[in-house]
Design a protein around this motif. Structure first.
Motif, PDB file in Angstrom:
ATOM      1  N   SER A 216       3.769   1.435  -1.600  1.00  0.00           N
ATOM      2  CA  SER A 216       3.086   1.199  -2.882  1.00  0.00           C
ATOM      3  C   SER A 216       2.394  -0.163  -2.850  1.00  0.00           C
ATOM      4  O   SER A 216       2.893  -1.164  -3.358  1.00  0.00           O
ATOM      5  N   ASN A 217       1.247  -0.171  -2.223  1.00  0.00           N
ATOM      6  CA  ASN A 217       0.435  -1.380  -2.072  1.00  0.00           C
ATOM      7  C   ASN A 217      -0.842  -1.186  -2.868  1.00  0.00           C
ATOM      8  O   ASN A 217      -1.665  -0.342  -2.542  1.00  0.00           O
ATOM      9  N   LYS A 218      -1.026  -1.962  -3.918  1.00  0.00           N
ATOM     10  CA  LYS A 218      -2.174  -1.776  -4.807  1.00  0.00           C
ATOM     11  C   LYS A 218      -3.498  -2.133  -4.140  1.00  0.00           C
ATOM     12  O   LYS A 218      -4.561  -1.749  -4.609  1.00  0.00           O
ATOM     13  N   ASP A 219      -3.445  -2.890  -3.045  1.00  0.00           N
ATOM     14  CA  ASP A 219      -4.676  -3.366  -2.419  1.00  0.00           C
ATOM     15  C   ASP A 219      -5.309  -2.345  -1.490  1.00  0.00           C
ATOM     16  O   ASP A 219      -6.465  -2.483  -1.102  1.00  0.00           O
ATOM     17  N   ILE A 221      -5.704   2.027  -0.404  1.00  0.00           N
ATOM     18  CA  ILE A 221      -5.695   3.364  -0.989  1.00  0.00           C
ATOM     19  C   ILE A 221      -5.120   4.372   0.004  1.00  0.00           C
ATOM     20  O   ILE A 221      -4.937   4.080   1.180  1.00  0.00           O
ATOM     21  N   LYS A 237       0.498   9.153  -7.152  1.00  0.00           N
ATOM     22  CA  LYS A 237       0.165   8.554  -8.447  1.00  0.00           C
ATOM     23  C   LYS A 237       1.414   7.993  -9.111  1.00  0.00           C
ATOM     24  O   LYS A 237       1.418   6.868  -9.624  1.00  0.00           O
ATOM     25  N   GLY A 240       2.677   4.714  -7.867  1.00  0.00           N
ATOM     26  CA  GLY A 240       1.836   3.548  -8.111  1.00  0.00           C
ATOM     27  C   GLY A 240       0.705   3.340  -7.143  1.00  0.00           C
ATOM     28  O   GLY A 240       0.191   2.223  -7.017  1.00  0.00           O
ATOM     29  N   ASN A 241       0.273   4.395  -6.459  1.00  0.00           N
ATOM     30  CA  ASN A 241      -0.803   4.280  -5.481  1.00  0.00           C
ATOM     31  C   ASN A 241      -2.114   4.839  -6.008  1.00  0.00           C
ATOM     32  O   ASN A 241      -2.127   5.727  -6.869  1.00  0.00           O
ATOM     33  N   SER A 242      -3.203   4.357  -5.461  1.00  0.00           N
ATOM     34  CA  SER A 242      -4.530   4.919  -5.718  1.00  0.00           C
ATOM     35  C   SER A 242      -4.912   5.777  -4.519  1.00  0.00           C
ATOM     36  O   SER A 242      -4.520   5.485  -3.383  1.00  0.00           O
TER      37      SER A 242
END
Length: 490
Positions: A216-219, A221, A237, A240-242
């Motif tokens: 789960s790294n927001k930076d 995808i 999702k 917490g991932n895009s």
């Protein structure tokens, strides 16, 4: 003394009715909501009077009133029960077609939720009662080796020595199951893994959520197939991932379309979910090369790899991997049973170590007794025999389906595949699969609507799963579908 399992009642608050009528309303509401079982005795007059703090005569009067209304019956020396006629009426009035209970007035919600963005499973709860349930991810229960499974369960429960499942395994897995996976399933796919490179999960869905949480790294995808597996979208999702969609063609995932800044690429190479195309060997090697060049990891969901009926099975991505770039995910849902809910993941030991910790926070570990039973199912040869039977039966159904679709649904585009347990069809411009699904449901036919699998809006596709439908009904169901498709095209 009152039983620990006897029904507990509470009088309605602020009611303007008399006590007798309040009791009548309370009991009748419990009956109509289905909260009371027809074979379970209601509390006696004395028990209910003690519960509610009223006189026994008041309860006696209320029960007699409900008997007069035909809701209850009094059985000599047994007590009060729901009248059988009442139960029959309740069953007839329930929404059996949709498999859901009728809407009830339960008062205002204590909390307001915004849209979750998650994709639910929309099949009716009573889908097995439909004549032609062409929905995916189900198995024919008549093919399950009940006697073999019962024998394995008996052996797992043997108390000749202290069973492994009686202890708290903390975050560990059954060594017997790990050994069977290493020796049988994984080597079958060309994968050689050590014990600390394998983690048991509650199926593929659980594995994907664990992986999503690990990364789960927001930076960065996650790239997923489009169309693709909705469960992967939900897992990534929720963790917490895009994610971004990557197109699929006749060779599988289009590697050249993978964007920069990806940390993970999710793919189903054996039988792409949902189009069922098989990723070519050259495309697999191209994907592995890209994973090194662009510095991402690959999640390989080896879906239905065993169900290739005509060509030699393609090698798994993990078997080609020389750089620890592939996280391999497998499940026993299609080959054993969806209800067993067991799967596994194979990855570098550092990833497995982190995943094990996260799994431990979620649910410690999958039930050890189930792991032990499955291990015996493998070790005693029952799995191999069961898999051969499935492959033989499903191959015959695949052939019947393929012929029926070619004969009766030739007006639609059919994705070519080499096996699996479903077919992917696509209509011309203006065709709406949702309209088709609505019309077919009234005819007793269930299909999977294609737009569920797309990130982009596409209404022209639908999927037909055949694992649950009997051989004798396959062509008959396709003919029903063809009639409705023709009417829509006109």
């Amino acid at each position: 003394m009152q039983s620990n399992t006897s029904t507990s009642f509470n009088l309605p608050e602020n009611s303007k009715l008399g006590l007798r009528d309040q009791i009548c309303e309370m009991v009748s509401s419990s009956i109509t909501s289905g909260a009371l079982s027809s074979d379970k005795r209601l509390p006696s007059c004395r028990e209910l009077a003690q519960q509610l703090g009223v006189s026994r005569n008041t309860v006696f009067a209320a029960y007699n009133r409900l008997i007069d209304l035909g809701l209850l019956v009094s059985r000599n020396r047994s007590g009060y029960f729901i009248a059988s006629e009442t139960q029959s009426v309740l069953m007839l009035n329930s929404d059996t077609k949709l498999g859901v209970e009728p809407e009830k007035n339960r008062g205002p919600s204590p909390v307001q939720f915004g849209p979750s963005g998650l994709i639910p499973v929309l099949n009716p709860l009573n889908w097995t009662s439909y004549p032609f349930p062409f929905i995916y991810n189900q198995i024919d229960p008549t093919l399950f080796p009940v006697e073999s499974w019962r024998e394995c369960s008996r052996l797992a429960l043997s108390r000749t020595q202290k069973p492994a499942w009686m202890d708290d395994s903390v975050e560990s897995d059954s060594p017997q199951l790990i050994q069977q996976l290493r020796q049988r399933l994984l080597t079958y796919r060309g994968i050689y893994a050590e014990q600390d490179e394998i983690l048991i999960t509650l199926g593929t869905q659980n594995a994907l959520f664990i992986i999503g949480t690990v990364f789960s790294n927001k930076d960065k995808i996650i790239a997923i197939e489009d169309p693709g597996y909705p469960g992967a979208q939900n897992a990534f999702k929720l963790s917490g991932n895009s994610f971004v969609g990557v197109a699929v063609d006749q060779e599988g995932l289009d590697v050249s379309s993978i964007p920069e800044n990806c940390q993970l690429v999710f793919t189903t190479p054996s039988h792409q979910f949902p189009t069922m195309v098989t990723m070519s060997e050259s495309r697999r090697k191209q994907l592995l090369e890209a994973s090194v060049a662009q510095d991402f990891l690959i999640i390989e969901d080896d879906y239905e790899a065993e169900m290739n009926y005509f060509d030699s099975r393609s090698r798994s991505l993990r078997s080609f991997d020389q750089n620890n770039r592939v996280i391999y995910v497998g499940s026993l849902s299609k080959t054993v049973s969806p209800g067993i809910r067991l799967g596994f993941m194979v990855a570098h030991r550092d990833i497995i170590e982190r995943a094990r910790t996260i799994r431990g926070v979620m649910m410690r570990h999958p039930p050890t007794i189930i792991q032990e039973t499955v291990a015996l199912f493998f070790r005693l040869g029952y799995y191999d025999a069961h898999l051969r039977n499935l492959q033989r039966r499903y191959k015959k159904r695949w052939q019947v389906m393929n012929h029926a679709i070619s004969t009766h649904l030739s007006m639609l585009e059919q994705t070519q595949n080499k096996g699996g347990t479903s077919f992917w069809l696509r209509g011309p411009e203006g065709f709406n699969a949702r309209d088709l699904a609505d019309r077919l449901r009234d005819k007793g036919v269930l299909i999977d609507i294609g737009e569920t699998f797309y990130l982009s809006h596409d209404t022209r596709s639908f999927r037909l799963g055949f694992a649950f439908v009997t051989m004798q009904k396959l062509e008959e169901g396709i003919i029903v579908i063809a009639e409705e498709v023709k009417q829509l095209l006109q």
